[in-house]
Design a protein around this motif. Structure first.
Motif, mmCIF file in Angstrom:
data_model
loop_
_atom_site.group_PDB
_atom_site.id
_atom_site.type_symbol
_atom_site.label_atom_id
_atom_site.label_comp_id
_atom_site.label_asym_id
_atom_site.label_seq_id
_atom_site.Cartn_x
_atom_site.Cartn_y
_atom_site.Cartn_z
ATOM 1 N N ALA A 1 0.814 -1.205 -0.022
ATOM 2 C CA ALA A 1 0.107 0.121 -0.019
ATOM 3 C C ALA A 1 1.095 1.409 -0.032
ATOM 4 N N LEU A 2 2.009 1.002 0.255
ATOM 5 C CA LEU A 2 2.934 2.383 0.470
ATOM 6 C C LEU A 2 3.684 2.494 -0.839
ATOM 7 N N CYS A 3 4.034 1.631 -1.792
ATOM 8 C CA CYS A 3 4.724 1.958 -3.160
ATOM 9 C C CYS A 3 4.202 1.394 -4.282
ATOM 10 N N HIS A 4 3.144 0.562 -4.043
ATOM 11 C CA HIS A 4 2.317 0.044 -5.257
ATOM 12 C C HIS A 4 3.049 -0.774 -6.108
ATOM 13 N N CYS A 5 4.336 -1.267 -5.531
ATOM 14 C CA CYS A 5 5.302 -1.844 -6.660
ATOM 15 C C CYS A 5 5.451 -3.380 -6.478
ATOM 16 N N THR B 1 5.278 -7.870 2.205
ATOM 17 C CA THR B 1 5.669 -8.901 3.256
ATOM 18 C C THR B 1 6.295 -7.812 4.551
ATOM 19 N N THR B 2 6.518 -8.623 5.481
ATOM 20 C CA THR B 2 7.057 -7.807 6.496
ATOM 21 C C THR B 2 8.459 -7.065 6.172
ATOM 22 N N THR B 3 9.110 -7.956 5.689
ATOM 23 C CA THR B 3 10.627 -7.183 5.150
ATOM 24 C C THR B 3 10.422 -6.126 4.189
ATOM 25 N N HIS B 4 9.461 -6.527 3.134
ATOM 26 C CA HIS B 4 9.241 -5.375 2.355
ATOM 27 C C HIS B 4 8.723 -3.968 2.622
ATOM 28 N N LEU B 5 7.619 -4.148 3.579
ATOM 29 C CA LEU B 5 6.824 -3.026 4.023
ATOM 30 C C LEU B 5 7.888 -2.174 5.010
ATOM 31 N N PHE B 6 8.620 -2.866 5.747
ATOM 32 C CA PHE B 6 9.374 -1.831 6.686
ATOM 33 C C PHE B 6 10.607 -1.570 6.208
ATOM 34 N N PHE B 7 11.357 -2.326 5.413
ATOM 35 C CA PHE B 7 13.041 -2.106 4.957
ATOM 36 C C PHE B 7 13.181 -2.156 3.511
ATOM 37 N N GLU B 8 12.531 -2.897 2.693
ATOM 38 C CA GLU B 8 12.643 -2.743 1.049
ATOM 39 C C GLU B 8 11.968 -1.763 0.449
ATOM 40 N N CYS B 9 10.762 -1.376 1.021
ATOM 41 C CA CYS B 9 9.866 -0.600 0.222
ATOM 42 C C CYS B 9 10.594 0.943 0.203
ATOM 43 N N ASP B 10 10.612 1.597 -0.951
ATOM 44 C CA ASP B 10 11.115 2.719 -1.145
ATOM 45 C C ASP B 10 10.797 3.971 0.083
ATOM 46 N N LEU C 1 14.322 3.432 20.344
ATOM 47 C CA LEU C 1 13.110 4.336 20.409
ATOM 48 C C LEU C 1 12.627 4.806 18.797
ATOM 49 N N LEU C 2 13.763 5.342 18.217
ATOM 50 C CA LEU C 2 13.417 5.782 17.258
ATOM 51 C C LEU C 2 13.047 4.775 15.999
ATOM 52 N N ILE C 3 13.698 3.603 15.940
ATOM 53 C CA ILE C 3 13.226 2.576 15.032
ATOM 54 C C ILE C 3 12.070 1.886 15.442
ATOM 55 N N CYS C 4 11.725 1.668 16.561
ATOM 56 C CA CYS C 4 10.333 1.183 17.146
ATOM 57 C C CYS C 4 9.197 2.273 16.824
ATOM 58 N N CYS C 5 9.311 3.524 17.068
ATOM 59 C CA CYS C 5 8.543 4.453 16.611
ATOM 60 C C CYS C 5 8.060 4.516 15.027
ATOM 61 N N ALA C 6 9.191 4.329 14.266
ATOM 62 C CA ALA C 6 9.249 4.247 12.910
ATOM 63 C C ALA C 6 8.479 2.977 12.610
ATOM 64 N N VAL C 7 8.765 1.858 13.035
ATOM 65 C CA VAL C 7 7.680 0.688 12.637
ATOM 66 C C VAL C 7 6.479 0.863 13.002
ATOM 67 N N TYR C 8 6.030 1.355 14.081
ATOM 68 C CA TYR C 8 4.846 1.702 14.458
ATOM 69 C C TYR C 8 3.960 2.700 13.746
ATOM 70 N N TYR C 9 4.756 3.825 13.347
ATOM 71 C CA TYR C 9 4.061 4.673 12.379
ATOM 72 C C TYR C 9 3.778 4.198 10.894
ATOM 73 N N ILE C 10 4.890 3.398 10.549
ATOM 74 C CA ILE C 10 4.915 3.065 9.101
ATOM 75 C C ILE C 10 3.636 1.840 8.850
ATOM 76 N N TRP C 11 3.569 1.163 10.002
ATOM 77 C CA TRP C 11 2.402 0.250 10.037
ATOM 78 C C TRP C 11 1.160 0.805 10.160
ATOM 79 N N ARG C 12 1.025 2.051 10.892
ATOM 80 C CA ARG C 12 -0.258 2.892 10.883
ATOM 81 C C ARG C 12 -0.266 3.494 9.453
ATOM 82 N N GLU C 13 0.589 3.854 8.847
ATOM 83 C CA GLU C 13 0.246 4.680 7.462
ATOM 84 C C GLU C 13 -0.334 3.590 6.519
ATOM 85 N N ARG C 14 0.337 2.409 6.525
ATOM 86 C CA ARG C 14 0.020 1.363 5.903
ATOM 87 C C ARG C 14 -1.611 0.912 6.036
#
Length: 137
Positions: free
Chosen positions: A25-29, A33-42, A84-97
């Motif tokens: 839902a973030l890159c549409h490409c 997957t978990t790996t893609h959503l949080f780390f491989e997605c542009d 803290l920074l990474i955990c917040c990023a994962v949480y907010y990326i999940w919310r954005e998704r």
């Protein structure tokens, strides 16, 4: 849950026989997957790269465990801040998704990065050594 694969992602739902849109839902490409959503997605990696400016030197995009290991090895003095920074990023990326999939709302990676920085700033200003960490954000 992101580390243990407990999030209800398209790949795990499809394996259970539940029909869902498999595209990120973030890159549409790519498939979600978990790996893609949080780390491989542009989209996600641009957020992580802004939050942790020194990730740009990596040749391959790390997964969450590799980022935690990297923090442990290179930022041992400030590791709680970076965790803290990474955990917040994962949480907010999940919310954005979820906002994009279920609410039809979206924000730019710049806006989401700003939101993450704001939340982290408010949290760590309560820490004893907050003045020493301001330069990291």
């Amino acid at each position: 849950m992101a580390i243990k694969g407990g999030l209800k992602m398209a790949d795990s739902l499809t394996m259970r026989g539940i029909q869902v849109d498999k595209i990120c839902a973030l890159c549409h490409c790519f498939d979600e997957t978990t790996t893609h959503l949080f780390f491989e997605c542009d989209y996600s990696f641009s957020i992580l790269s802004i939050l942790m400016r020194n990730l740009g030197f990596l040749l391959l995009r790390p997964n969450i465990l590799q980022i935690f290991e990297y923090i442990e090895d290179t930022h041992h003095m400030d590791k709680n801040f970076y965790f803290l920074l990474i955990c917040c990023a994962v949480y907010y990326i999940w919310r954005e998704r979820n906002d994009r999939k279920f609410g039809g709302n979206s924000v730019s990676c710049t806006t989401l990065t700003h939101n993450i920085k704001t939340v982290v700033l408010l949290k760590f200003l309560k820490w004893k050594n907050a003045e020493n960490l301001l330069h990291l954000l």
